[in-house]
Design a protein around this motif. Structure first.
Motif: not given
Length: 393
Positions: A233-249
């Motif tokens: 959703s919309v919150g503390a995790l910005s799209p830029e952050l969660y996209v990178d983290t999901i991809t790397e994970t």
């Protein structure tokens, strides 16, 4: 009541990117139409377009402009201010738009969620209202008692204008003035709600209808790995952050991952997908839940109830958002979910928690809650209440 009951849907209007309230309302609307009712929505901007594409009549509505001055949502009062729903020009325009739609559509009953103007418009027009209730949105919740006078003054200006009872707390307009209060949850997930007069626990209100054609073309021939569904959703995790983290994970793990991005205001275009990781604006959740083994989400109520209904274990990352944190704590207490702080949203930690939850007792606990949830009637019970609202009010 005749089957041609006319129902006006007023979901929460913020344009920040979350679509939970809208999809919930669409789920109710589909079931109402099957019952022979006539349904309309009052909504603007991308959410209004989304509803229209789903086949419903939509009346024009102003779009609240988010207030960038609040970075942490510590209360529902903060939420109202941050979303722009307390802006004086918006409050005036929203009441006018709703009253114009009411005059044209002539509803028998109004359904609303997290929309203060709805309580005012329904009272002005003398239309019975059915509204979503939750403990985090109750004026007696400790976080909501720290009230700023400015918000109260904005709404009282119009309550006074229309000769309606003024408020002491803006949260009174969320559902405390509705004729019927619906709690789409379980008593053990929101125990405080049991003491509120007139509460109807219905378990869940979700859009469970789907058509295979709504699925992305790649889904039918996707890689055959266990599926993980992610919605932050919309919150503390910005799209830029969660996209990178999901991809790397997940890029080298034997999972296939769907990340629903919604209409996040900071996400202008969808990021590039990988063979086992797909980013989409919206995927009908009901269409993919049967294939899903784990959900990772923000602690929002609708996603929480979806995971429980389908008996899925989950990982929540609520951040500093008091309502999501409340949901995440209650869900974790049942043993069906694992709550993580924002600092834990990094590849190595996320990989270890995914393994823990998938291989632990979380799925068994969630399946037990799924059976209990179904006993409350869900969306069908909500529909029954709406259809009979005029007789019962």
């Amino acid at each position: 009541m005749p089957t041609n009951t006319r129902v006006m849907m007023l979901p929460s209007p913020p344009s920040s990117g979350s679509i939970g309230s809208v999809t919930k309302s669409i789920g109710i609307a589909r079931m109402l139409i099957k019952r022979g009712c006539e349904v309309c929505f009052v909504m603007g901007d991308k959410l209004g377009e989304f509803i229209s594409r789903s086949g419903f009549k939509v009346y024009l509505y102003p779009t609240p402009v988010p207030n960038g001055s609040i970075s942490v949502i510590n209360s529902t009062v903060d939420f109202v201010e941050w979303t722009g729903m307390a802006d004086e020009d918006f409050v005036q325009a929203s009441i006018i738009a709703e009253l114009e739609a009411i005059r044209d559509f002539k509803p028998d009953v109004i359904f609303a969620e997290a929309r203060p103007s709805a309580a005012i418009s329904a009272q002005i027009a003398g239309i019975p209202s059915v509204m979503i209730a939750s403990w985090p949105c109750n004026p007696e919740h400790p976080a909501n008692k720290s009230q700023t006078g400015r918000l109260v003054k904005v709404f009282n200006k119009y309550l006074k204008q229309y000769k309606l009872l003024e408020i002491e707390n803006v949260i009174e307009l969320f559902y405390m003035r509705s004729n019927i209060k619906l709690a789409p949850t379980l008593p053990e997930l929101e125990p405080e709600m049991q003491g509120i007069e007139g509460i109807n626990f219905v378990g869940y209100i979700l859009d469970l209808d789907f058509n295979e054609s709504q699925l992305p073309s790649w889904y039918r021939n996707w890689v055959e790995f266990p599926q993980v569904f992610i919605y932050l959703s919309v919150g503390a995790l910005s799209p830029e952050l969660y996209v990178d983290t999901i991809t790397e994970t997940f890029k080298d793990l034997p999972f296939r991952v769907i990340c629903g991005c919604g209409f996040h205001y900071n996400l202008k275009s969808l990021p590039e997908s990988l063979p086992n990781i797909k980013f989409e604006r919206y995927v009908p959740t009901a269409a993919i839940m049967k294939d899903t083994k784990l959900a990772i989400f923000h602690g929002g109520q609708d996603t929480m109830l979806t995971t429980l209904l389908y008996g899925l274990p989950s990982i929540t990352i609520p951040g500093q958002h008091f309502e999501r944190d409340y949901n995440s704590i209650k869900l974790a207490d049942t043993g069906a979910s694992k709550k993580l702080p924002i600092q834990a949203f990094r590849p190595n930690r996320l990989r270890s928690v995914v393994e823990e939850v998938i291989n632990g007792p979380y799925a068994m606990k969630s399946k037990q809650l799924s059976e209990r949830l179904k006993c409350f009637g869900g969306t069908e019970q909500c529909t029954n209440i709406l259809v009979n609202a005029v007789q019962n009010c």
